[in-house]
Design an enzyme around this catalytic site. Structure first.
Site, short mmCIF file in Angstrom:
data_model
loop_
_atom_site.label_atom_id
_atom_site.label_comp_id
_atom_site.label_asym_id
_atom_site.label_seq_id
_atom_site.Cartn_x
_atom_site.Cartn_y
_atom_site.Cartn_z
N HIS A 1 -4.02 2.75 -5.75
CA HIS A 1 -3.46 1.40 -5.65
C HIS A 1 -3.18 0.80 -7.02
CE1 HIS A 1 -3.84 1.41 -1.43
NE2 HIS A 1 -5.12 1.12 -1.34
N TYR B 1 -8.94 -10.37 -7.38
CA TYR B 1 -7.93 -10.40 -8.43
C TYR B 1 -8.05 -11.64 -9.30
CZ TYR B 1 -6.09 -6.53 -5.79
OH TYR B 1 -5.97 -5.33 -5.14
N HIS C 1 -3.84 -8.90 3.25
CA HIS C 1 -5.29 -8.91 3.39
C HIS C 1 -5.69 -9.77 4.58
CE1 HIS C 1 -5.99 -7.94 -1.14
NE2 HIS C 1 -5.89 -6.85 -0.41
N ARG D 1 0.85 -1.19 0.00
CA ARG D 1 0.00 0.00 0.00
C ARG D 1 0.89 1.25 0.00
NH1 ARG D 1 -2.13 -3.50 3.95
NH2 ARG D 1 -4.27 -4.24 3.52
N LYS E 1 -2.63 -2.18 7.94
CA LYS E 1 -3.81 -1.72 8.68
C LYS E 1 -3.82 -2.32 10.07
CE LYS E 1 -6.73 -0.93 4.63
NZ LYS E 1 -8.01 -1.24 3.95
N ARG F 1 -0.37 -1.66 -6.93
CA ARG F 1 -0.74 -2.78 -6.05
C ARG F 1 -1.69 -3.73 -6.77
NH1 ARG F 1 -1.29 -4.30 -0.59
NH2 ARG F 1 -3.38 -4.78 0.15
#
Length: 301
Positions: free
Chosen positions: A247, A282, A273, A149, A173, A250
């Site tokens: 992103h 994806y 994630h 990120r 995060k 990414r």
């Protein structure tokens, strides 16, 4: 207690106890401040499901996207659940608040050859020895080479780099740490920047960048907004759209990993994630690319 006071307590809880990122706390603050405004800031015990649904309706008629409306609902539900846990309310009306269903659009990605050309151009610019050009080349290689990120790369410190193992320690995060590998091109670009470019940026500033890997033109830690601007400027022409999210690299890295045969669990770990379901988006991108190639190439398509 007034709702506004309770909201401040909840936001402190998000930042200090749950360790959510400043960006997430700011988004929740915006949503909950709007709830305070819409409700007239009564006592927190006076908030009921009718007031919450009116707040939702006002957002819908104002034309807010389903994603924004869903986030606002999540903010309100989290706040009220916390208020009940703290004994500020007897019953939680947020349990009956239903978030609008939101569709999931596929992220736009660049092809691997297009990104290879883009990074080759950045490498050529870096040969000038200009500190900013060296930094930008390293930054682009790291973003694409790790799928990190933007905020994670901006938060990198010098001791987060293990150049022997070619890994970076990233803080994602919730302040969760993970270690991700990077490839030879990123290693070369990063070495060139750290040896020949970073000192030049340090000399331009007052030392406020501290141990940060990536510095701004004035020597301070490089911020996400500057990186967003750079990524959009260099990647948008490749993807063919100006409305490019932050992103872009990414999304492209994740899709190219799956296209190259990486398993979904590995990609999940690399991207950081929490849920495998987030990574699965994806796989849909890869399937769409496969269908497009089939339609273009197969005579019976």
């Amino acid at each position: 207690m007034r709702i506004s006071e309770a909201v401040e307590g909840y936001l402190s809880h998000l930042g200090d106890v749950r360790r959510l990122s400043p960006a997430t706390v700011r988004a929740y603050r915006s949503d909950l401040v709007d709830l305070v405004r819409a409700s007239g800031d009564p006592d927190v015990r006076d908030i009921d499901i009718e007031a919450l649904r009116q707040w939702q309706w006002d957002a819908a008629t104002a034309g807010l996207s389903k994603a924004t409306a869903a986030r606002r609902t999540s903010a309100a539900r989290g706040f009220l659940a916390w208020a009940q846990d703290e004994g500020l309310i007897d019953a939680d009306p947020g349990q009956r608040l239903v978030a609008p269903k939101r569709g999931r659009s596929l992220p736009r990605v660049a092809t691997a050859p297009a990104l290879d050309g883009l990074l080759t151009d950045a490498e050529s610019a870096a040969r000038s020895g200009d500190p900013v050009a060296l930094r930008d080349h390293a930054l682009l290689e790291v973003l694409y080479g790790t799928g990190a990120r933007v905020s994670e790369v901006c938060g990198l410190d010098l001791d987060d780099i293990d150049d022997e193992r070619r890994t970076l320690r990233l803080r994602g995060k919730g302040d969760k740490e993970r270690v991700v590998p990077y490839g030879v091109p990123a290693a070369h670009a990063l070495d060139a920047y750290l040896v020949r470019g970073r000192a030049g940026l340090v000399d331009r500033g007052d030392g406020s960048g501290g141990p940060a890997v990536f510095l701004g033109a004035r020597g301070g830690r490089l911020g996400p907004r500057a990186v967003h601007a750079l990524v959009s400027r260099v990647v948008a022409p490749v993807v063919g759209t100006e409305s490019l999210g932050p992103h872009a690299l990414r999304h492209s890295a994740a899709t190219h990993l799956l296209d190259g045969g990486a398993d979904l669990r590995s990609v999940q770990e690399i991207l950081g994630h929490a849920s495998l379901g987030t990574t699965q988006i994806y796989t849909h991108v890869s399937a769409e690319r496969l269908r497009d190639a089939y339609r273009l190439a197969h005579p019976r398509a």
